[in-house]
Design an enzyme around this catalytic site. Structure first.
Site, PDB file in Angstrom:
ATOM      1  N   SER A  86     -50.812  31.679   3.127  1.00 53.04           N
ATOM      2  CA  SER A  86     -50.392  32.649   4.149  1.00 53.04           C
ATOM      3  C   SER A  86     -51.353  32.602   5.333  1.00 53.04           C
ATOM      4  CB  SER A  86     -50.445  34.045   3.511  1.00 53.04           C
ATOM      5  OG  SER A  86     -50.419  35.074   4.480  1.00 53.04           O
ATOM      6  N   TYR A 103     -53.048  41.665  -0.564  1.00 54.80           N
ATOM      7  CA  TYR A 103     -52.350  40.414  -0.251  1.00 54.80           C
ATOM      8  C   TYR A 103     -53.339  39.394   0.323  1.00 54.80           C
ATOM      9  CZ  TYR A 103     -48.550  37.509   1.740  1.00 54.80           C
ATOM     10  OH  TYR A 103     -47.685  36.482   2.060  1.00 54.80           O
TER      11      TYR A 103
END
Ligand code: NAP
Ligand code: GCO
Length: 267
Positions: free
Chosen positions: A148, A161
């Site tokens: 990510s 996250y």
């Protein structure tokens, strides 16, 4: 000299893409199938599975679906054994299944934090661990971890996250380090902001019909001046799954329309 396009062929290969019922996983699995691979995927609900099987069929892809929660090691070991029997030993693993919780850190419970780490970081460890012995025996393997922007950057509300995706970047490098000598390449793909169900709340139109402020922020922050679409991940996935990337190991390929290269629009 051989046609260079042969380097990208996945003919005869077996690929497992986790969480590929829809979104980025579905697009990458479709791309691997189109390059010749036999596809296995998993998700957690029968409803998603049935819909996904119908969508794969529409594209002429005979994907095999498994109900499996990637955080459950026993379920994962059983799924990998079933794939061995149904399709053959896995050559390509894409650790794609993931979730996000957008909660300010001081309001996030430890359980919520753990749940994100469990799915986004512990699960890629569990699934990789289940497939690596078969890859060693076969003499080759490709593992692609879906990282990510948050493998590199922080932002408000995504502490769990970012911790998980930063960890996944390092798990990628460690698998490359530990199993490179067995002809296993483990790389990551770091998608930028991609329009999928995961990011739908960030793109919801305002009551007056205008763009969500985060939507405008992402367009301004991306040199390509648009959100990515799942199809943007197709070529990178085929590259990292194929012989074209046999000397690429421990690398994170950011597919972000230039976000990480850009300081942002001047005021
Ligand atoms: P998505 O649309 O929310 O799809 C996530 C998939 O993961 C679903 O198929 C879901 O299936 C599956 N899944 C979630 N938890 C699971 C579990 N415990 N066991 C098995 N399957 C599970 O997400 P996406 O946007 O396509 O994202 C895919 C991956 O790319 C994620 O790892 C995400 O973090 C990453 N990523 C996304 C973006 C973005 O902008 N969209 C950017 C960078 C990275 P079920 O619902 O059936 O469980
Ligand atoms: C968010 C987003 C992201 C991404 C993605 C960026 O709330 O900031 O959901 O974290 O979707 O992983 O690469």
């Amino acid at each position: 000299m051989n046609d260079v396009s042969n380097l990208f062929s996945l003919e005869g290969k077996v690929a497992l893409v986790t969480g590929a019922a829809y979104g980025i996983g579905f697009a990458m699995a479709s791309a691997l199938a189109s390059a010749g691979a036999r596809i296995a995927f998993n998700c957690r609900s029968q409803e998603h599975m049935d819909k996904a099987l119908a969508e794969y069929k529409k594209l002429g892809i005979q994907a095999k679906g498994y109900l499996c929660d990637v955080t459950d090691e026993a379920q994962v070991q059983a799924m990998v054994a079933d794939i061995d029997k149904d399709l053959g030993v896995i050559d390509i693993l894409v650790n794609n299944a993931g979730i996000i919780k957008r909660i300010p850190m001081t309001q996030m419970s430890a359980d919520e934090f753990r749940q994100v780490i469990d799915i986004d970081l512990n699960a890629p460890f569990i699934v990789s661990k289940a497939v690596i012995p078969g890859m060693i025996e076969k003499g080759h393997g490709k593992i692609i971890n879906i990282c990510s922007m948050m493998s590199e950057l922080g932002r408000e509300t995504v502490s769990a996250y970012a911790a998980a995706k930063g960890g996944l970047k390092m798990l990628t490098r460690n698998i490359a380090s530990e199993y490179g000598e067995y002809n296993i390449q483990c790389n990551g793909i770091g998608p930028g902001y991609i329009a999928t169900p995961q990011t739908a709340p960030l793109r919801e139109k305002q009551a007056d019909g205008s763009r969500h402020p985060f939507d405008s922020f992402i367009i301004a922050k991306t040199p390509a001046a648009r959100w990515g679409v799942p199809e943007d991940l197709m070529g990178p996935a085929v590259f990292l799954a194929s012989d074209a990337s046999n000397f690429v190991n421990g690398h994170i390929l950011y597919v972000d329309g230039g976000i990480l290269a850009y300081i942002g629009k001047q005021p």
